[in-house]
Design a protein around this motif. Structure first.
Motif, PDB file in Angstrom:
ATOM      1  N   LEU A  84      -7.952  -6.704  -3.403  1.00 53.60           N
ATOM      2  CA  LEU A  84      -6.568  -6.861  -3.864  1.00 53.60           C
ATOM      3  C   LEU A  84      -5.916  -8.092  -3.238  1.00 53.60           C
ATOM      4  O   LEU A  84      -5.182  -8.829  -3.909  1.00 53.60           O
ATOM      5  CB  LEU A  84      -5.754  -5.604  -3.552  1.00 53.60           C
ATOM      6  CG  LEU A  84      -6.027  -4.415  -4.464  1.00 53.60           C
ATOM      7  CD1 LEU A  84      -5.428  -3.145  -3.878  1.00 53.60           C
ATOM      8  CD2 LEU A  84      -5.490  -4.678  -5.864  1.00 53.60           C
ATOM      9  N   GLY A 129     -12.041   3.286  -7.800  1.00 58.16           N
ATOM     10  CA  GLY A 129     -11.237   3.041  -6.602  1.00 58.16           C
ATOM     11  C   GLY A 129     -11.847   3.782  -5.425  1.00 58.16           C
ATOM     12  O   GLY A 129     -12.785   4.566  -5.568  1.00 58.16           O
ATOM     13  N   LEU A 182      -7.377   0.328   4.079  1.00 54.78           N
ATOM     14  CA  LEU A 182      -7.048  -0.679   3.072  1.00 54.78           C
ATOM     15  C   LEU A 182      -6.273  -1.825   3.711  1.00 54.78           C
ATOM     16  O   LEU A 182      -6.509  -2.993   3.400  1.00 54.78           O
ATOM     17  CB  LEU A 182      -6.241  -0.063   1.923  1.00 54.78           C
ATOM     18  CG  LEU A 182      -7.066   0.372   0.713  1.00 54.78           C
ATOM     19  CD1 LEU A 182      -7.584   1.775   0.867  1.00 54.78           C
ATOM     20  CD2 LEU A 182      -6.260   0.235  -0.546  1.00 54.78           C
ATOM     21  N   PHE A 237      -6.491   4.713  -4.848  1.00 56.39           N
ATOM     22  CA  PHE A 237      -7.368   5.422  -3.918  1.00 56.39           C
ATOM     23  C   PHE A 237      -6.908   6.872  -3.794  1.00 56.39           C
ATOM     24  O   PHE A 237      -5.747   7.184  -4.019  1.00 56.39           O
ATOM     25  CB  PHE A 237      -7.430   4.723  -2.558  1.00 56.39           C
ATOM     26  CG  PHE A 237      -6.126   4.580  -1.822  1.00 56.39           C
ATOM     27  CD1 PHE A 237      -5.814   5.428  -0.759  1.00 56.39           C
ATOM     28  CD2 PHE A 237      -5.215   3.588  -2.145  1.00 56.39           C
ATOM     29  CE1 PHE A 237      -4.620   5.283  -0.048  1.00 56.39           C
ATOM     30  CE2 PHE A 237      -4.025   3.428  -1.444  1.00 56.39           C
ATOM     31  CZ  PHE A 237      -3.730   4.281  -0.392  1.00 56.39           C
ATOM     32  N   ILE A 270       0.887  -1.169   0.000  1.00 54.20           N
ATOM     33  CA  ILE A 270       0.000   0.000   0.000  1.00 54.20           C
ATOM     34  C   ILE A 270       0.918   1.210   0.000  1.00 54.20           C
ATOM     35  O   ILE A 270       1.472   1.593   1.030  1.00 54.20           O
ATOM     36  CB  ILE A 270      -0.951  -0.009   1.212  1.00 54.20           C
ATOM     37  CG1 ILE A 270      -1.791  -1.292   1.212  1.00 54.20           C
ATOM     38  CG2 ILE A 270      -1.849   1.234   1.191  1.00 54.20           C
ATOM     39  CD1 ILE A 270      -2.621  -1.500   2.453  1.00 54.20           C
ATOM     40  N   LEU A 272     -11.660  -2.534  -0.991  1.00 55.22           N
ATOM     41  CA  LEU A 272     -10.603  -2.505  -2.015  1.00 55.22           C
ATOM     42  C   LEU A 272      -9.380  -3.287  -1.539  1.00 55.22           C
ATOM     43  O   LEU A 272      -8.793  -4.057  -2.310  1.00 55.22           O
ATOM     44  CB  LEU A 272     -10.226  -1.068  -2.364  1.00 55.22           C
ATOM     45  CG  LEU A 272      -9.160  -0.911  -3.460  1.00 55.22           C
ATOM     46  CD1 LEU A 272      -9.600  -1.575  -4.767  1.00 55.22           C
ATOM     47  CD2 LEU A 272      -8.855   0.568  -3.687  1.00 55.22           C
ATOM     48  N   GLY A 273      -9.008  -3.114  -0.276  1.00 49.39           N
ATOM     49  CA  GLY A 273      -7.892  -3.887   0.267  1.00 49.39           C
ATOM     50  C   GLY A 273      -8.158  -5.381   0.220  1.00 49.39           C
ATOM     51  O   GLY A 273      -7.293  -6.172  -0.184  1.00 49.39           O
ATOM     52  N   ALA A 304      -1.608  -1.281  -3.983  1.00 50.15           N
ATOM     53  CA  ALA A 304      -2.622  -0.235  -3.845  1.00 50.15           C
ATOM     54  C   ALA A 304      -1.868   1.084  -3.850  1.00 50.15           C
ATOM     55  O   ALA A 304      -0.937   1.276  -3.075  1.00 50.15           O
ATOM     56  CB  ALA A 304      -3.398  -0.397  -2.550  1.00 50.15           C
ATOM     57  N   CYS A 356     -12.799   1.426   1.428  1.00 50.50           N
ATOM     58  CA  CYS A 356     -11.343   1.222   1.528  1.00 50.50           C
ATOM     59  C   CYS A 356     -11.038  -0.219   1.923  1.00 50.50           C
ATOM     60  O   CYS A 356     -10.179  -0.876   1.314  1.00 50.50           O
ATOM     61  CB  CYS A 356     -10.725   2.184   2.548  1.00 50.50           C
ATOM     62  SG  CYS A 356     -10.625   3.895   2.024  1.00 50.50           S
ATOM     63  N   GLY A 408      -4.768  -1.499  -7.503  1.00 50.16           N
ATOM     64  CA  GLY A 408      -5.924  -0.638  -7.333  1.00 50.16           C
ATOM     65  C   GLY A 408      -5.456   0.718  -6.836  1.00 50.16           C
ATOM     66  O   GLY A 408      -4.312   0.866  -6.407  1.00 50.16           O
ATOM     67  N   TYR A 422       1.534   5.164  -0.763  1.00 47.18           N
ATOM     68  CA  TYR A 422       0.734   6.386  -0.807  1.00 47.18           C
ATOM     69  C   TYR A 422       1.596   7.607  -0.490  1.00 47.18           C
ATOM     70  O   TYR A 422       2.685   7.511   0.059  1.00 47.18           O
ATOM     71  CB  TYR A 422      -0.425   6.306   0.197  1.00 47.18           C
ATOM     72  CG  TYR A 422       0.044   6.276   1.637  1.00 47.18           C
ATOM     73  CD1 TYR A 422       0.181   7.447   2.371  1.00 47.18           C
ATOM     74  CD2 TYR A 422       0.386   5.072   2.250  1.00 47.18           C
ATOM     75  CE1 TYR A 422       0.633   7.424   3.681  1.00 47.18           C
ATOM     76  CE2 TYR A 422       0.843   5.042   3.556  1.00 47.18           C
ATOM     77  CZ  TYR A 422       0.966   6.220   4.262  1.00 47.18           C
ATOM     78  OH  TYR A 422       1.429   6.208   5.552  1.00 47.18           O
TER      79      TYR A 422
END
Length: 195
Positions: free
Chosen positions: A188, A160, A22, A111, A6, A184-185, A73, A181, A109, A8
């Motif tokens: 994946l 997303g 996520l 976000f 993940i 989506l996590g 992600a 969220c 994916g 970000y």
């Protein structure tokens, strides 16, 4: 054990909060772990004098983290309908992974968080998908079987997960945004297991 990276960038914490949700979704799937990573801010200050470790939060990502992950992600606040420069700057340094095909066939994916409902959430999500498609990743979004996509009055898109953080970035995630969220996590993680 499958790993979902993940990755970000978060300036005021909203995108980081989404990343945590996520991670909850990823870790709800047996045999899957979340790895939270971030990217450093960019500025006119020379990289050579910047801190090599963040003062708080997730560690900085390394290219090897991308190479070793089973799914990705990718999250960013919206900046004029686009991903933040710090995330784009990092992605532009992934040419060696592109040349070797290291990310080809891995699920991914995206976000985002924006200060307003019409702050370019979907275009920001699409902007993050483009380099992932060039890497040959398999993009997944959120299907409308997630009931929160229909009922949300804030963030949430089929492209997303998304969040409306408010003009001062202080608005917490709504229950629907949190669930999307997590969904989506989880999605994946399940794809990482299947692929």
């Amino acid at each position: 054990m499958k790993t979902v990276l993940i990755l970000y960038y978060s300036r005021h914490g909203a995108t980081a909060s989404m990343a945590q949700q996520l991670a909850r979704g990823v870790e709800s799937v047996a045999g899957t772990q979340a790895m939270l990573r971030t990217v450093p801010e960019i500025s006119e200050v020379c990289e050579a004098v910047a801190d090599t470790v963040p003062a708080s939060g997730a560690p900085y990502v390394a290219l090897d983290d991308l190479k070793k992950c089973d799914a990705l992600a990718l999250g960013s606040p919206g900046r004029f309908g686009n991903m933040a420069a710090a995330l784009k700057y990092f992605l532009e340094k992934t040419s060696s992974l592109w040349l070797s095909g290291a990310l080809t066939g891995k699920p991914a994916g995206v976000f985002t968080s924006t200060s307003s409902l019409h702050g370019g959430q979907e275009s920001t999500l699409l902007s993050m998908m483009l380099p992932l498609l060039h890497h040959g990743m398999l993009i997944t979004g959120l299907p409308y079987t997630e009931a929160d996509l229909i009922s949300t009055q804030s963030g949430g898109t089929p492209y997303g997960a998304s969040h409306v953080s408010g003009s001062d970035s202080s608005r917490p995630l709504t229950d629907e945004e949190k669930r999307l969220c997590v969904a989506l996590g989880k999605r994946l993680a399940q794809l990482a297991q299947k692929l």
